[in-house]
Design a protein around this motif. Structure first.
Motif, PDB file in Angstrom:
ATOM      1  N   TYR A  38       0.833  -1.198   0.000  1.00 59.52           N
ATOM      2  CA  TYR A  38       0.000   0.000   0.000  1.00 59.52           C
ATOM      3  C   TYR A  38       0.873   1.255   0.000  1.00 59.52           C
ATOM      4  O   TYR A  38       0.626   2.190  -0.765  1.00 59.52           O
ATOM      5  N   ASN A  39       1.900   1.278   0.838  1.00 58.47           N
ATOM      6  CA  ASN A  39       2.793   2.445   0.895  1.00 58.47           C
ATOM      7  C   ASN A  39       3.518   2.653  -0.436  1.00 58.47           C
ATOM      8  O   ASN A  39       3.692   3.790  -0.874  1.00 58.47           O
ATOM      9  N   ASN A  40       3.946   1.567  -1.064  1.00 55.91           N
ATOM     10  CA  ASN A  40       4.595   1.680  -2.372  1.00 55.91           C
ATOM     11  C   ASN A  40       3.628   2.252  -3.410  1.00 55.91           C
ATOM     12  O   ASN A  40       4.021   3.077  -4.242  1.00 55.91           O
ATOM     13  N   LEU A  41       2.372   1.818  -3.363  1.00 58.33           N
ATOM     14  CA  LEU A  41       1.363   2.327  -4.279  1.00 58.33           C
ATOM     15  C   LEU A  41       1.160   3.823  -4.079  1.00 58.33           C
ATOM     16  O   LEU A  41       1.167   4.598  -5.034  1.00 58.33           O
ATOM     17  N   VAL A  42       1.002   4.236  -2.842  1.00 60.95           N
ATOM     18  CA  VAL A  42       0.789   5.658  -2.542  1.00 60.95           C
ATOM     19  C   VAL A  42       1.984   6.489  -3.001  1.00 60.95           C
ATOM     20  O   VAL A  42       1.824   7.515  -3.669  1.00 60.95           O
ATOM     21  N   GLU A  43       3.182   6.022  -2.676  1.00 58.18           N
ATOM     22  CA  GLU A  43       4.386   6.761  -3.058  1.00 58.18           C
ATOM     23  C   GLU A  43       4.530   6.851  -4.577  1.00 58.18           C
ATOM     24  O   GLU A  43       4.808   7.917  -5.124  1.00 58.18           O
ATOM     25  N   ARG A  44       4.335   5.736  -5.251  1.00 56.36           N
ATOM     26  CA  ARG A  44       4.472   5.715  -6.714  1.00 56.36           C
ATOM     27  C   ARG A  44       3.457   6.638  -7.377  1.00 56.36           C
ATOM     28  O   ARG A  44       3.798   7.433  -8.259  1.00 56.36           O
ATOM     29  N   PHE A  46       1.774   9.119  -6.049  1.00 54.50           N
ATOM     30  CA  PHE A  46       2.008  10.513  -5.677  1.00 54.50           C
ATOM     31  C   PHE A  46       3.108  11.110  -6.555  1.00 54.50           C
ATOM     32  O   PHE A  46       2.951  12.203  -7.105  1.00 54.50           O
ATOM     33  N   ARG A  47       4.212  10.384  -6.689  1.00 58.73           N
ATOM     34  CA  ARG A  47       5.313  10.888  -7.523  1.00 58.73           C
ATOM     35  C   ARG A  47       4.872  11.070  -8.969  1.00 58.73           C
ATOM     36  O   ARG A  47       5.248  12.029  -9.636  1.00 58.73           O
ATOM     37  N   GLU A  48       4.089  10.115  -9.450  1.00 54.31           N
ATOM     38  CA  GLU A  48       3.683  10.140 -10.846  1.00 54.31           C
ATOM     39  C   GLU A  48       2.618  11.194 -11.132  1.00 54.31           C
ATOM     40  O   GLU A  48       2.614  11.797 -12.207  1.00 54.31           O
ATOM     41  N   GLN A  64      -7.622  11.940 -11.882  1.00 57.25           N
ATOM     42  CA  GLN A  64      -7.707  10.940 -12.943  1.00 57.25           C
ATOM     43  C   GLN A  64      -6.424  10.118 -13.012  1.00 57.25           C
ATOM     44  O   GLN A  64      -6.454   8.899 -13.201  1.00 57.25           O
ATOM     45  N   CYS A  65      -5.297  10.793 -12.841  1.00 57.83           N
ATOM     46  CA  CYS A  65      -4.009  10.102 -12.861  1.00 57.83           C
ATOM     47  C   CYS A  65      -3.917   9.085 -11.720  1.00 57.83           C
ATOM     48  O   CYS A  65      -3.483   7.952 -11.915  1.00 57.83           O
ATOM     49  N   VAL A  66      -4.353   9.496 -10.531  1.00 54.83           N
ATOM     50  CA  VAL A  66      -4.309   8.606  -9.369  1.00 54.83           C
ATOM     51  C   VAL A  66      -5.202   7.389  -9.601  1.00 54.83           C
ATOM     52  O   VAL A  66      -4.808   6.256  -9.312  1.00 54.83           O
ATOM     53  N   VAL A  67      -6.390   7.604 -10.142  1.00 53.20           N
ATOM     54  CA  VAL A  67      -7.303   6.488 -10.421  1.00 53.20           C
ATOM     55  C   VAL A  67      -6.662   5.519 -11.404  1.00 53.20           C
ATOM     56  O   VAL A  67      -6.650   4.300 -11.182  1.00 53.20           O
ATOM     57  N   LYS A  68      -6.095   6.053 -12.492  1.00 50.55           N
ATOM     58  CA  LYS A  68      -5.433   5.192 -13.479  1.00 50.55           C
ATOM     59  C   LYS A  68      -4.249   4.464 -12.870  1.00 50.55           C
ATOM     60  O   LYS A  68      -4.036   3.272 -13.121  1.00 50.55           O
ATOM     61  N   CYS A  69      -3.466   5.170 -12.085  1.00 49.52           N
ATOM     62  CA  CYS A  69      -2.284   4.575 -11.455  1.00 49.52           C
ATOM     63  C   CYS A  69      -2.692   3.419 -10.545  1.00 49.52           C
ATOM     64  O   CYS A  69      -2.097   2.342 -10.592  1.00 49.52           O
ATOM     65  N   MET A  74      -3.221  -2.341  -9.347  1.00 50.01           N
ATOM     66  CA  MET A  74      -4.034  -3.474  -8.905  1.00 50.01           C
ATOM     67  C   MET A  74      -4.115  -4.545  -9.995  1.00 50.01           C
ATOM     68  O   MET A  74      -4.077  -5.733  -9.700  1.00 50.01           O
ATOM     69  N   HIS A  75      -4.212  -4.121 -11.249  1.00 50.84           N
ATOM     70  CA  HIS A  75      -4.246  -5.069 -12.355  1.00 50.84           C
ATOM     71  C   HIS A  75      -2.937  -5.868 -12.420  1.00 50.84           C
ATOM     72  O   HIS A  75      -2.960  -7.101 -12.533  1.00 50.84           O
ATOM     73  N   VAL A  76      -1.826  -5.173 -12.343  1.00 50.91           N
ATOM     74  CA  VAL A  76      -0.519  -5.837 -12.404  1.00 50.91           C
ATOM     75  C   VAL A  76      -0.341  -6.769 -11.208  1.00 50.91           C
ATOM     76  O   VAL A  76       0.116  -7.910 -11.357  1.00 50.91           O
ATOM     77  N   THR A  77      -0.725  -6.307 -10.041  1.00 53.83           N
ATOM     78  CA  THR A  77      -0.614  -7.128  -8.833  1.00 53.83           C
ATOM     79  C   THR A  77      -1.459  -8.399  -8.963  1.00 53.83           C
ATOM     80  O   THR A  77      -1.011  -9.490  -8.606  1.00 53.83           O
TER      81      THR A  77
END
Length: 112
Positions: A38-44, A46-48, A64-69, A74-77
């Motif tokens: 979860y922390n990696n997702l938030v950090e990634r 946020f940076r992106e 929109q970017c956060v939703v796509k990210c 989640m898809h990759v995971t």
């Protein structure tokens, strides 16, 4: 799913308090790994997605970017989890086949 690896019999032979401690440790590790993910997702994301820090609210573009990210993550995971499951099933089948072959060889040797 039942594991036919030596660790399963070792766990079954453990005293109950040892199994409880192992279970507790595994649960702790799962929680820790979930929080890390979860922390990696938030950090990634946020940076992106974060463009500036002028407002507490996200702009529509950032949102929109956060939703796509998150969807992509989640898809990759999910895909990685499916591949691990497939790989584990193949390993389990190979182990069962190997054990069957060994038993067959032992039977043939005992008949000789």
């Amino acid at each position: 799913m039942s594991l036919n690896f030596p660790i399963e019999s070792a766990v079954n032979e453990m005293p109950q308090d040892g199994r409880d401690m192992l279970s507790s440790t595994l649960e702790h590790m799962q929680v820790r790994d979930s929080l890390k993910m979860y922390n990696n997702l938030v950090e990634r994301c946020f940076r992106e997605c974060s463009e500036d820090m002028r407002s507490k609210a996200l702009s529509s573009k950032e949102e929109q970017c956060v939703v796509k990210c998150c969807e992509k993550f989640m898809h990759v995971t999910g895909r990685v989890g499916m591949r691990f499951s497939e790989f584990f099933s193949q390993m389990e089948a190979a182990a069962q086949q190997h054990m069957a072959e060994m038993l067959k060889q032992q039977e043939q040797q005992s008949k000789s």
